[in-house]
Every structure is written in C-alpha cells, then in structure tokens.
Design a protein around this motif. Structure first.
Motif, mmCIF file in Angstrom:
data_model
loop_
_atom_site.group_PDB
_atom_site.id
_atom_site.type_symbol
_atom_site.label_atom_id
_atom_site.label_comp_id
_atom_site.label_asym_id
_atom_site.label_seq_id
_atom_site.Cartn_x
_atom_site.Cartn_y
_atom_site.Cartn_z
ATOM 1 N N ARG A 29 0.945 -1.116 -0.122
ATOM 2 C CA ARG A 29 -0.031 -0.065 -0.030
ATOM 3 C C ARG A 29 0.947 1.258 0.111
ATOM 4 N NH1 ARG A 29 -2.285 3.340 3.929
ATOM 5 N NH2 ARG A 29 -1.752 1.824 5.621
ATOM 6 N N ARG A 30 0.720 2.041 -0.778
ATOM 7 C CA ARG A 30 1.509 3.181 -1.041
ATOM 8 C C ARG A 30 1.224 4.331 -0.194
ATOM 9 N NH1 ARG A 30 6.240 3.300 -2.725
ATOM 10 N NH2 ARG A 30 6.167 2.786 -4.609
ATOM 11 N N ALA A 31 2.005 4.910 0.594
ATOM 12 C CA ALA A 31 1.757 6.123 1.369
ATOM 13 C C ALA A 31 2.961 7.160 1.399
ATOM 14 C CB ALA A 31 1.700 5.567 2.846
ATOM 15 N N TYR A 32 2.711 8.367 1.574
ATOM 16 C CA TYR A 32 3.736 9.227 1.703
ATOM 17 C C TYR A 32 3.957 9.955 2.793
ATOM 18 C CZ TYR A 32 2.983 8.533 -3.466
ATOM 19 O OH TYR A 32 3.222 8.260 -4.783
ATOM 20 N N ILE A 33 5.014 10.234 3.158
ATOM 21 C CA ILE A 33 5.755 10.903 4.358
ATOM 22 C C ILE A 33 6.423 12.165 3.897
ATOM 23 C CG2 ILE A 33 5.546 8.997 5.848
ATOM 24 C CD1 ILE A 33 8.593 8.713 5.522
ATOM 25 N N PRO A 34 6.096 13.189 4.560
ATOM 26 C CA PRO A 34 6.973 14.485 4.246
ATOM 27 C C PRO A 34 8.333 14.519 4.445
ATOM 28 C CG PRO A 34 5.374 14.760 6.245
ATOM 29 C CD PRO A 34 5.180 13.383 5.677
ATOM 30 N N LYS A 35 9.319 15.010 3.873
ATOM 31 C CA LYS A 35 10.313 15.240 4.244
ATOM 32 C C LYS A 35 10.815 16.620 4.389
ATOM 33 C CE LYS A 35 13.259 13.329 1.077
ATOM 34 N NZ LYS A 35 14.103 12.978 0.023
ATOM 35 N N ALA A 36 11.973 17.035 4.988
ATOM 36 C CA ALA A 36 12.222 18.209 5.472
ATOM 37 C C ALA A 36 12.496 19.196 4.470
ATOM 38 C CB ALA A 36 13.781 18.189 6.364
ATOM 39 N N ASP A 37 12.631 18.926 3.193
ATOM 40 C CA ASP A 37 12.726 19.887 2.146
ATOM 41 C C ASP A 37 11.520 19.989 1.381
ATOM 42 O OD1 ASP A 37 12.588 17.412 0.681
ATOM 43 O OD2 ASP A 37 14.304 17.424 -0.236
ATOM 44 N N GLY A 38 10.447 19.588 2.070
ATOM 45 C CA GLY A 38 9.165 19.853 1.407
ATOM 46 C C GLY A 38 8.489 18.848 0.478
ATOM 47 N N ARG A 39 9.559 17.926 0.048
ATOM 48 C CA ARG A 39 9.155 16.776 -0.720
ATOM 49 C C ARG A 39 8.413 15.569 -0.138
ATOM 50 N NH1 ARG A 39 13.964 14.952 -4.194
ATOM 51 N NH2 ARG A 39 14.904 15.049 -2.202
ATOM 52 N N SER A 40 7.944 14.617 -0.632
ATOM 53 C CA SER A 40 7.311 13.587 0.063
ATOM 54 C C SER A 40 8.241 12.403 -0.213
ATOM 55 C CB SER A 40 5.984 13.375 -0.381
ATOM 56 O OG SER A 40 5.161 14.476 -0.082
ATOM 57 N N ARG A 41 8.300 11.417 0.698
ATOM 58 C CA ARG A 41 9.122 10.206 0.547
ATOM 59 C C ARG A 41 8.128 9.001 0.373
ATOM 60 N NH1 ARG A 41 14.030 8.738 2.042
ATOM 61 N NH2 ARG A 41 14.202 10.481 3.379
ATOM 62 N N PRO A 42 8.142 8.374 -0.811
ATOM 63 C CA PRO A 42 7.168 7.196 -0.943
ATOM 64 C C PRO A 42 7.370 6.273 0.244
ATOM 65 C CG PRO A 42 8.711 7.267 -2.643
ATOM 66 C CD PRO A 42 9.127 8.217 -1.961
ATOM 67 N N LEU A 43 6.289 5.605 0.564
ATOM 68 C CA LEU A 43 6.457 4.465 1.550
ATOM 69 C C LEU A 43 5.612 3.286 1.217
ATOM 70 C CD1 LEU A 43 7.946 3.654 4.446
ATOM 71 C CD2 LEU A 43 5.764 4.560 5.399
#
Length: 297
Positions: free
Chosen positions: A132-146
């Motif tokens: 199941r694809r989820a996204y977590i925010p990164k410090a630089d404003g982008r999102s990391r796929p999980l």
C-alpha cells in the motif's frame, strides 16, 4: 580506506570490527561495549524477534569461513517457530497493508494461520500482495514514498531476512550500522560523534563528508540485485520468494517488475536521444533466434 577494513588513523567509530583478522586494523575509542557486534556469536536480530531460535549457527560459520560458499538449502530455516517470532516482532500498532488486516486480527487464530502460511511458503503457493503506497513529508518539502506490506508479507519477509542475515552479517565491518540487528541510528550517530571528536582533537580535519544516494530505493535495479544475491544464495526457493516481493509492486504504481522494465526502457531511450545512435540486441526475431543488431540514426 586500506585493505581489510582499516581506516585512516584513529578516526573510526567505536564499534569493534566484525572480522577477527581485521580487528587489529580497526582502532576504536574507549567507550562502553556496544550491542550487536558480530565478532562474537551473533544473536538473533530484531527482525525475527528476540526469542527466535538460533539454528543458523552453522550457516553463519560457513559464511564466515568461506566467502565463496553458495548456500543451496536455506528455506527450511523459515519454520513455524521463526514465523511466530517474526509475528511477535511486529508492532501491534503497525499500519495494515492493502488487505486491511491488522496485527490483532491476524493473531486471533495465530497457530492455524502460521501453519497455513508455512505450508504455502514451502509448497510454492504463497503469493505476495502489492504494497500500500503512502507518503511521508521530508524536511525539504518533498514527499518520500513508503510501501506498506500486508502483515502476512511482513512476517515472511522478517523470517527470510533473519536467515539471509546469517549469510551476510559476517561480511560487514565494525563501522557499518545500516539495517543491522542490534544496531540503530542512535548507535551510528554516537560512533560518528566519537570519530569527529577524535578527528578534531587529535588530527587536523579540513572537511566532513555527508553523502546520500538520491532516490536509492526507488531507482534500485532489481535485476542487478537478484544477480548479486545469486553470488551467495543458490536456494532457488528463496530467490523465487524475493522475486515475488520485487514483482509485487504497489497498489498505485502496478507491479515492480513492470516498473523496472519501464525504467530501463526510458533510460535506454534517453541514452539514444543524447547520442543520436541507438544499438539494441535481440535473441529472437524473423531469423529464428539469431542475434539481431539494429542501428538507427
């Protein structure tokens, strides 16, 4: 870096080396002994839980003694006890996968489910589900796929990781911390601070390197990874299991194998566009299997 894992001077982390032959080459700072050192008898890691049976000592010893050994029989180590330990190692609050099954729900008939899962894994009937694809925010404003695997997939994956760890743990040096049993990011940070303090206090340090591989896990070449595994793992059943996980993909992007082929095709087209010349080879075609080379301008 020099041979046998020796670092320049004393600017090295405080973990003792894994390999006895290289221990003298890796100087360490005076501090309390850290957990997870594979120079001693390696305990079962957190992947399969602290109570996992340690029936992999012989595998571990062969892997340490013979770096060219290929292991043909590993799947039998993925037994019901190891699967059970893997289940208990998962956080009860862990997010469910695409099937929505939680840790509590899966454990309501734990022993029956474990026996069924064990039978399917060893009979080749086990099927990996998409993550199941989820996204977590990164410090630089982008999102990391999980990618969140189903609980059943997590159990099998943890058990297989425990088995593969017996083969590969002996190859790691003392200053390696990533994804290793008994070691955490806090241990890596402590070791880095130790090395930095020694470097600043005892040696002239002009710069400190902080490097990261961009999008490593999303751009990892599955084909090369499978070939790398085959250098030590000759158990086709284990390799097929890993292939199922790689091909499962995610619920939003399709199968992993299809995405991997698409990335290779895109990379080839980009290379052709830059050079204005593209050469491809095929093992099949109108000539009945002869190699065909095509060049286009």
């Amino acid at each position: 870096m020099n041979e046998c894992g020796k670092s320049d001077g004393r600017v090295v982390p405080a973990k003792p080396a894994n390999k006895a032959a290289c221990a003298a080459a890796e100087s360490v700072e005076e501090r309390r002994p850290a957990e997870g050192n594979t120079a001693s008898k390696t305990r079962s890691g957190p992947s399969a839980g602290p109570g996992a049976p340690s029936a992999l000592d012989r595998v571990r010893e062969v892997a340490r003694r013979d770096k060219d050994a290929r292991f043909t029989a590993l799947l039998h180590h993925v037994d019901v006890d190891r699967l059970r330990a893997a289940y208990w190692a998962i956080r009860p609050q862990a997010a469910p996968g695409v099937d929505g099954v939680t840790w509590t729900a899966w454990g309501q008939e734990l022993e029956a489910r474990l026996a069924d899962l064990h039978d399917r894994v060893h009979a080749g009937r086990y099927r990996a589900r998409p993550s199941r694809r989820a996204y977590i925010p990164k410090a630089d404003g982008r999102s990391r796929p999980l990618g969140i695997a189903t609980l059943e997939d997590k159990i099998v994956q943890r058990a297989v990781v425990e088995v593969l760890g017996a083969v590969y743990e002996t190859d790691f040096l003392g200053f390696s911390y990533g994804f290793r049993p008994g070691r955490s990011p806090h241990d890596a940070l402590d070791a880095a601070l130790d090395a930095l303090s020694v470097g600043i206090g005892q040696r002239k340090v002009n710069w400190v390197l902080d490097a990261d591989i961009r999008d490593f896990f999303t751009s990892l070449d599955h084909g090369w990874m499978e070939q790398f595994l085959e250098h030590r793992i000759a158990d086709k059943r284990v390799l097929r299991l890993i292939g199922k996980w790689l091909a499962a993909g995610s619920s939003r992007t399709g199968t992993g194998r299809r995405r991997w082929r698409a990335r290779r095709k895109e990379h080839r087209h980009r290379r052709c566009w830059r050079t204005s010349t593209c050469t491809t080879s095929s093992t099949s075609g109108p000539t009945g299997g002869d190699a065909v080379t095509r060049t286009g301008m």
